[in-house]
Design an enzyme around this catalytic site. Structure first.
Site, PDB file in Angstrom:
ATOM      1  N   ASP A  13       0.818  -1.224   0.000  1.00 52.18           N
ATOM      2  CA  ASP A  13       0.000   0.000   0.000  1.00 52.18           C
ATOM      3  C   ASP A  13       0.850   1.271   0.000  1.00 52.18           C
ATOM      4  O   ASP A  13       0.460   2.282   0.583  1.00 52.18           O
ATOM      5  CB  ASP A  13      -0.952   0.020   1.217  1.00 52.18           C
ATOM      6  CG  ASP A  13      -1.755  -1.254   1.306  1.00 52.18           C
ATOM      7  OD1 ASP A  13      -2.251  -1.706   0.267  1.00 52.18           O
ATOM      8  OD2 ASP A  13      -1.872  -1.808   2.417  1.00 52.18           O
ATOM      9  N   LYS A  16       1.894   2.236  -5.100  1.00 49.15           N
ATOM     10  CA  LYS A  16       2.543   1.748  -6.321  1.00 49.15           C
ATOM     11  C   LYS A  16       1.662   1.959  -7.547  1.00 49.15           C
ATOM     12  O   LYS A  16       2.157   2.263  -8.619  1.00 49.15           O
ATOM     13  CB  LYS A  16       2.856   0.240  -6.200  1.00 49.15           C
ATOM     14  CG  LYS A  16       3.910  -0.080  -5.160  1.00 49.15           C
ATOM     15  CD  LYS A  16       4.231  -1.558  -5.129  1.00 49.15           C
ATOM     16  CE  LYS A  16       3.123  -2.395  -4.546  1.00 49.15           C
ATOM     17  NZ  LYS A  16       2.837  -2.163  -3.130  1.00 49.15           N
ATOM     18  N   GLY A  40      -4.264  -4.489  -4.350  1.00 51.07           N
ATOM     19  CA  GLY A  40      -5.267  -3.509  -4.781  1.00 51.07           C
ATOM     20  C   GLY A  40      -4.534  -2.248  -5.179  1.00 51.07           C
ATOM     21  O   GLY A  40      -4.118  -1.479  -4.319  1.00 51.07           O
ATOM     22  N   HIS A  41      -4.306  -2.078  -6.472  1.00 49.22           N
ATOM     23  CA  HIS A  41      -3.554  -0.912  -6.938  1.00 49.22           C
ATOM     24  C   HIS A  41      -4.527   0.172  -7.401  1.00 49.22           C
ATOM     25  O   HIS A  41      -5.277  -0.017  -8.350  1.00 49.22           O
ATOM     26  CB  HIS A  41      -2.589  -1.319  -8.061  1.00 49.22           C
ATOM     27  CG  HIS A  41      -1.468  -2.182  -7.561  1.00 49.22           C
ATOM     28  ND1 HIS A  41      -0.590  -2.837  -8.373  1.00 49.22           N
ATOM     29  CD2 HIS A  41      -1.087  -2.492  -6.302  1.00 49.22           C
ATOM     30  CE1 HIS A  41       0.287  -3.507  -7.632  1.00 49.22           C
ATOM     31  NE2 HIS A  41      -0.013  -3.311  -6.378  1.00 49.22           N
ATOM     32  N   GLN A 225       2.190  -5.964  -3.106  1.00 49.53           N
ATOM     33  CA  GLN A 225       2.559  -6.005  -1.686  1.00 49.53           C
ATOM     34  C   GLN A 225       3.858  -5.215  -1.448  1.00 49.53           C
ATOM     35  O   GLN A 225       4.115  -4.275  -2.160  1.00 49.53           O
ATOM     36  CB  GLN A 225       2.672  -7.445  -1.166  1.00 49.53           C
ATOM     37  CG  GLN A 225       1.337  -8.176  -1.089  1.00 49.53           C
ATOM     38  CD  GLN A 225       0.931  -8.821  -2.393  1.00 49.53           C
ATOM     39  OE1 GLN A 225       1.726  -9.457  -3.062  1.00 49.53           O
ATOM     40  NE2 GLN A 225      -0.321  -8.655  -2.767  1.00 49.53           N
TER      41      GLN A 225
HETATM   42  P1  IMP Z   1      -2.350 -12.835   1.917  1.00 49.08           P
HETATM   43  O1  IMP Z   1      -1.412 -12.306   0.903  1.00 49.08           O
HETATM   44  O2  IMP Z   1      -3.802 -12.604   1.603  1.00 49.08           O
HETATM   45  O3  IMP Z   1      -2.053 -14.249   2.301  1.00 49.08           O
HETATM   46  O4  IMP Z   1      -2.094 -11.992   3.270  1.00 49.08           O
HETATM   47  C1  IMP Z   1      -0.866 -12.090   3.996  1.00 49.08           C
HETATM   48  C2  IMP Z   1      -0.482 -10.744   4.612  1.00 49.08           C
HETATM   49  O5  IMP Z   1      -0.150  -9.844   3.573  1.00 49.08           O
HETATM   50  C3  IMP Z   1      -1.615 -10.077   5.391  1.00 49.08           C
HETATM   51  O6  IMP Z   1      -1.049  -9.345   6.465  1.00 49.08           O
HETATM   52  C4  IMP Z   1      -2.229  -9.132   4.388  1.00 49.08           C
HETATM   53  O7  IMP Z   1      -2.877  -8.045   5.009  1.00 49.08           O
HETATM   54  C5  IMP Z   1      -0.975  -8.680   3.653  1.00 49.08           C
HETATM   55  N1  IMP Z   1      -1.240  -8.246   2.279  1.00 49.08           N
HETATM   56  C6  IMP Z   1      -1.524  -9.014   1.211  1.00 49.08           C
HETATM   57  N2  IMP Z   1      -1.692  -8.248   0.116  1.00 49.08           N
HETATM   58  C7  IMP Z   1      -1.498  -6.980   0.499  1.00 49.08           C
HETATM   59  C8  IMP Z   1      -1.501  -5.738  -0.201  1.00 49.08           C
HETATM   60  O8  IMP Z   1      -1.701  -5.644  -1.420  1.00 49.08           O
HETATM   61  N3  IMP Z   1      -1.248  -4.624   0.552  1.00 49.08           N
HETATM   62  C9  IMP Z   1      -0.977  -4.708   1.876  1.00 49.08           C
HETATM   63  N4  IMP Z   1      -0.946  -5.839   2.570  1.00 49.08           N
HETATM   64  C10 IMP Z   1      -1.201  -6.980   1.877  1.00 49.08           C
END
Ligand code: IMP
Length: 426
Positions: A13, A16, A40-41, A225
């Site tokens: 977040d 990007k 989520g971009h 991420q």
């Molecule tokens: P997962 O990727 O859904 O398995 O989540 C694993 C961890 O990564 C969690 O803490 C999510 O909140 C975090 N996470 C996954 N995708 C994002 C993103 O796009 N932005 C911020 N945090 C993310």
């Protein structure tokens, strides 16, 4: 322009989407290579706001080739929903500008179901995942029982693959988690229909990108991420299940590392994190809530309020160094206007020792005390400023001080959500 990678240098977040959209104007290809619809971009074009989860941000620029490479965990249902949503808003999406790797692993309904069930099982130790099935899909990939996009397109392989997968997953869902099983017939019907619609986008995207590189293409690798969520280098186990930095490209695309060109990190002027896990510079008091409201810090994928805190130079230096970043982009500088002095985490202390490097073990992070340096704040609105020299002195000092502390130059500042709200530095 040589090919480059843009990666998040914090916990995701970092903004990007907007930066990649901005850089996409100068490249021929934009490639997603890891993660999935957990991302989520957000991109704002004029009065329109788009939140992209799987489709690369270059789709909003006519004429760019957008690639979902083999390292992405692809949920066909969400991908088609996203494509339909874009087309409904007048964005052109076809096999000419969107390519999907035949080797990408597919997120199926049982992955989503097991993601939620595993979180319940973890109780206090839950990761706070996005619930999009990311972990279970990558686990099946590593266990060599996953289904790939090419399997989805082959009815016989889809049938046998789903039959075997559901035999095991349904046993797990029922016997371990006490939940209702999935119906093979329904799943076959659903994925058979989705496969038909996706087939025109599918190809050997690694070969296509290597050919494009040889023909002089400029490729932008769009990470999702952030480095602190990298499965190898982040705050394990509170991470996502992929390599979120430059490290994800060679395997996640089928592209030689020596062709990548350069790596540009993105970091906010402060820090946020969603989900559980260590966040040394988190602000638990009212100033954390103030940051959340000023920056509208709510998840683009799940809507969850983000945890907010101050810039952490120790973590940022680590993320930039790990990826060999030659420069970085600071986003959301405008959000700090009017929030008073600006604390920055400069070191961690534990048992009388002071560290300026990021520790590997979580136990060290849990127990650290953070040493802050307080930088003077500013009150002026920055959103209309376009030249570095026109920023208030305190904002300029903040940028220059952070840059010196992380020892990597800041090439651009972002001071608002719109495409034009950027300040380039020479
Ligand atoms: P997962 O990727 O859904 O398995 O989540 C694993 C961890 O990564 C969690 O803490 C999510 O909140 C975090 N996470 C996954 N995708 C994002 C993103 O796009 N932005 C911020 N945090 C993310």
């Amino acid at each position: 322009m040589p090919s480059l990678c843009v990666f998040g240098a914090q916990w995701g977040d970092e903004g990007k989407g907007k930066i990649i959209d901005h850089l996409a104007a100068d490249v021929t290809h934009v490639v997603r290579y890891q993660g999935g619809s957990n991302a989520g971009h957000t991109v704002v074009v004029g009065a329109e706001k788009y939140v992209l989860h799987l489709v690369p941000s270059g789709v909003l620029h006519p004429g760019k080739v957008n690639v979902i490479a083999n390292g992405v965990a692809v949920d066909p249902l969400l991908l088609l929903e996203e494509i339909d949503g874009l087309i409904a808003r007048g964005v052109a999406v076809s096999s000419a500008n969107l390519r999907l790797s035949a080797r990408a692993h597919v997120i199926l309904q049982h992955h989503r179901r097991l993601d939620a069930l595993a979180e319940r099982w973890r109780g206090e130790g839950r990761i706070g995942t996005t619930g999009r099935g990311i972990g279970p899909c990558y686990a099946d990939k590593a266990a060599r029982v996953g289904l790939r996009v090419c399997d989805l397109l082959d009815p016989a392989r889809l049938e046998s693959g789903l039959r075997v997968a559901l035999a095991e997953k349904n046993a797990l869902i029922q016997s371990v988690h006490g939940d209702t099983p999935l119906d093979l017939g329904e799943q076959l019907d659903l994925y058979g229909r989705l496969a038909e619609r996706l087939s025109s986008f599918v190809g050997d995207t690694g070969a296509e990108l290597r050919d494009a590189h040889r023909a002089g293409a400029a490729i932008l690798f769009e990470a999702a991420q952030g480095v602190m969520l990298d499965v190898d280098h982040g705050t394990y186990p509170y991470v996502t299940s992929s390599n979120t930095g430059v490290d994800g490209i060679p395997a996640g695309v089928g592209f030689p590392p020596q062709w990548i060109g350069r790596a540009v990190g993105i970091a906010k002027a402060y820090c946020t994190r969603v989900g559980e896990g260590p966040f040394p510079s988190e602000e638990h008091g009212p100033r954390g809530a103030e940051l959340r409201e000023a920056g509208n810090e709510y998840g683009a994928t799940t809507g969850r309020p983000r945890r907010c805190g101050w810039l952490d130079v120790v973590a940022l230096r680590y993320a930039l160094e790990l990826n060999g970043a030659t420069s970085w982009i600071m986003t959301n500088l405008d959000v700090l206007s009017g929030l008073g002095d600006v604390p920055v985490a400069v070191a961690y202390r534990r048992e009388g020792r002071r560290f300026e490097t990021f520790p590997a073990e979580l136990s060290s992070l849990d127990a650290v005390e953070v040493e802050y340096e307080h930088r003077p704040g500013w009150t002026e609105d920055l959103t209309g400023i376009r030249r570095f020299e026109d920023l208030p002195r305190a904002a300029r000092n903040y940028v220059e001080w952070v840059e010196a502390s992380v020892r990597v130059p800041i090439e651009t500042l972002s001071i608002g959500p719109r495409r034009d709200q950027v300040i380039h530095r020479s």
